[in-house]
Design a protein around this motif. Sequence first.
Motif, mmCIF file in Angstrom:
data_model
loop_
_atom_site.group_PDB
_atom_site.id
_atom_site.type_symbol
_atom_site.label_atom_id
_atom_site.label_comp_id
_atom_site.label_asym_id
_atom_site.label_seq_id
_atom_site.Cartn_x
_atom_site.Cartn_y
_atom_site.Cartn_z
ATOM 1 N N VAL A 43 -26.374 38.785 -41.606
ATOM 2 C CA VAL A 43 -27.133 38.704 -40.367
ATOM 3 C C VAL A 43 -26.921 37.302 -39.779
ATOM 4 N N GLN A 44 -26.700 37.286 -38.475
ATOM 5 C CA GLN A 44 -26.458 36.004 -37.815
ATOM 6 C C GLN A 44 -27.228 35.962 -36.497
ATOM 7 N N LEU A 45 -27.916 34.862 -36.265
ATOM 8 C CA LEU A 45 -28.605 34.601 -35.011
ATOM 9 C C LEU A 45 -28.064 33.290 -34.460
ATOM 10 N N VAL A 46 -27.600 33.334 -33.226
ATOM 11 C CA VAL A 46 -27.003 32.148 -32.632
ATOM 12 C C VAL A 46 -27.710 31.845 -31.314
ATOM 13 N N GLU A 47 -28.419 30.710 -31.294
ATOM 14 C CA GLU A 47 -29.093 30.280 -30.074
ATOM 15 C C GLU A 47 -28.129 29.476 -29.205
ATOM 16 N N SER A 48 -28.323 29.576 -27.905
ATOM 17 C CA SER A 48 -27.543 28.782 -26.963
ATOM 18 C C SER A 48 -28.386 28.538 -25.718
ATOM 19 N N GLY A 49 -27.933 27.586 -24.900
ATOM 20 C CA GLY A 49 -28.606 27.318 -23.641
ATOM 21 C C GLY A 49 -29.510 26.105 -23.652
ATOM 22 N N GLY A 50 -29.628 25.454 -24.804
ATOM 23 C CA GLY A 50 -30.440 24.256 -24.848
ATOM 24 C C GLY A 50 -29.775 23.109 -24.126
ATOM 25 N N GLY A 51 -30.505 22.005 -23.992
ATOM 26 C CA GLY A 51 -29.949 20.838 -23.335
ATOM 27 C C GLY A 51 -31.018 19.902 -22.838
ATOM 28 N N LEU A 52 -30.593 19.021 -21.948
ATOM 29 C CA LEU A 52 -31.478 18.005 -21.365
ATOM 30 C C LEU A 52 -31.826 18.428 -19.944
ATOM 31 N N VAL A 53 -33.120 18.381 -19.617
ATOM 32 C CA VAL A 53 -33.559 18.762 -18.281
ATOM 33 C C VAL A 53 -34.707 17.850 -17.873
ATOM 34 N N GLN A 54 -34.857 17.643 -16.597
ATOM 35 C CA GLN A 54 -35.969 16.831 -16.105
ATOM 36 C C GLN A 54 -37.248 17.653 -16.072
ATOM 37 N N ALA A 55 -38.357 16.962 -16.178
ATOM 38 C CA ALA A 55 -39.647 17.639 -16.079
ATOM 39 C C ALA A 55 -39.722 18.412 -14.769
ATOM 40 N N GLY A 56 -40.265 19.614 -14.863
ATOM 41 C CA GLY A 56 -40.332 20.497 -13.699
ATOM 42 C C GLY A 56 -39.152 21.421 -13.565
ATOM 43 N N GLY A 57 -38.119 21.176 -14.348
ATOM 44 C CA GLY A 57 -36.920 21.991 -14.283
ATOM 45 C C GLY A 57 -37.010 23.238 -15.139
ATOM 46 N N TYR A 98 -41.185 37.335 -39.782
ATOM 47 C CA TYR A 98 -39.754 37.284 -39.494
ATOM 48 C C TYR A 98 -38.924 37.083 -40.751
ATOM 49 N N ASP A 99 -37.807 37.786 -40.775
ATOM 50 C CA ASP A 99 -36.947 37.772 -41.958
ATOM 51 C C ASP A 99 -35.702 36.899 -41.783
ATOM 52 N N TYR A 100 -35.244 36.778 -40.555
ATOM 53 C CA TYR A 100 -33.994 36.048 -40.305
ATOM 54 C C TYR A 100 -34.210 35.048 -39.179
ATOM 55 N N TRP A 101 -33.569 33.895 -39.311
ATOM 56 C CA TRP A 101 -33.764 32.788 -38.372
ATOM 57 C C TRP A 101 -32.424 32.230 -37.908
ATOM 58 N N GLY A 102 -32.414 31.759 -36.675
ATOM 59 C CA GLY A 102 -31.250 31.046 -36.174
ATOM 60 C C GLY A 102 -31.268 29.593 -36.601
ATOM 61 N N GLN A 103 -30.242 28.882 -36.173
ATOM 62 C CA GLN A 103 -30.079 27.490 -36.597
ATOM 63 C C GLN A 103 -30.802 26.511 -35.682
ATOM 64 N N GLY A 104 -31.235 26.995 -34.540
ATOM 65 C CA GLY A 104 -32.001 26.158 -33.628
ATOM 66 C C GLY A 104 -31.184 25.606 -32.474
ATOM 67 N N ALA A 105 -31.862 25.386 -31.360
ATOM 68 C CA ALA A 105 -31.251 24.793 -30.171
ATOM 69 C C ALA A 105 -32.173 23.687 -29.660
ATOM 70 N N GLN A 106 -31.593 22.542 -29.381
ATOM 71 C CA GLN A 106 -32.392 21.403 -28.929
ATOM 72 C C GLN A 106 -32.688 21.524 -27.436
ATOM 73 N N VAL A 107 -33.940 21.362 -27.090
ATOM 74 C CA VAL A 107 -34.365 21.266 -25.695
ATOM 75 C C VAL A 107 -35.075 19.924 -25.538
ATOM 76 N N THR A 108 -34.584 19.124 -24.604
ATOM 77 C CA THR A 108 -35.167 17.822 -24.347
ATOM 78 C C THR A 108 -35.568 17.752 -22.885
ATOM 79 N N VAL A 109 -36.833 17.446 -22.636
ATOM 80 C CA VAL A 109 -37.351 17.357 -21.278
ATOM 81 C C VAL A 109 -37.687 15.898 -21.005
ATOM 82 N N SER A 110 -37.039 15.348 -20.025
ATOM 83 C CA SER A 110 -37.285 13.953 -19.672
ATOM 84 C C SER A 110 -38.331 13.877 -18.567
ATOM 85 N N SER A 111 -39.200 12.889 -18.688
ATOM 86 C CA SER A 111 -40.274 12.746 -17.687
ATOM 87 C C SER A 111 -39.906 11.734 -16.628
#
Length: 122
Positions: A1-15, A109-122
């Motif tokens: 079983v494989q879970l792959v997260e994507s779409g994380g990143g750096l975004v400004q507050a309100g985004g 939950y039985d299976y987990w992904g590796q995680g995706a970093q989300v950073t929100v800058s103020s």
Amino acid sequence: VQLVESGGGLVQAGGSLTLSCAVSGLKFRMYAVGWFRQPPGKARVFVAAITWNGGRQEYADSVKGRFTISRDNTKSTVYLQMNNLKSEDTAVYYCAVGNGGTLNTDRAYDYWGQGAQVTVSS
């Protein structure tokens, strides 16, 4: 079983950002899916969950009205649309799949992904 997260990143507050979690190795349509997050130096906490057929969603109070969870069973993928992001949303986001239990607890939950970093800058 494989879970792959994507779409994380750096975004400004309100985004906005949309996270995706592609799942393989099981019959995705039979499983509930949850999103959790772990802020820096803190414990992992529940964010949102959706039942196997998308008929019910649950959200943490901190994200209600800003985040939307959805799924596409034809693509074995779950999404987390995040709007009006705040600095306190900064965390590593994890998706997970399971087929039993209370959806806002990680015990469900039985299976987990590796995680995706989300950073929100103020």
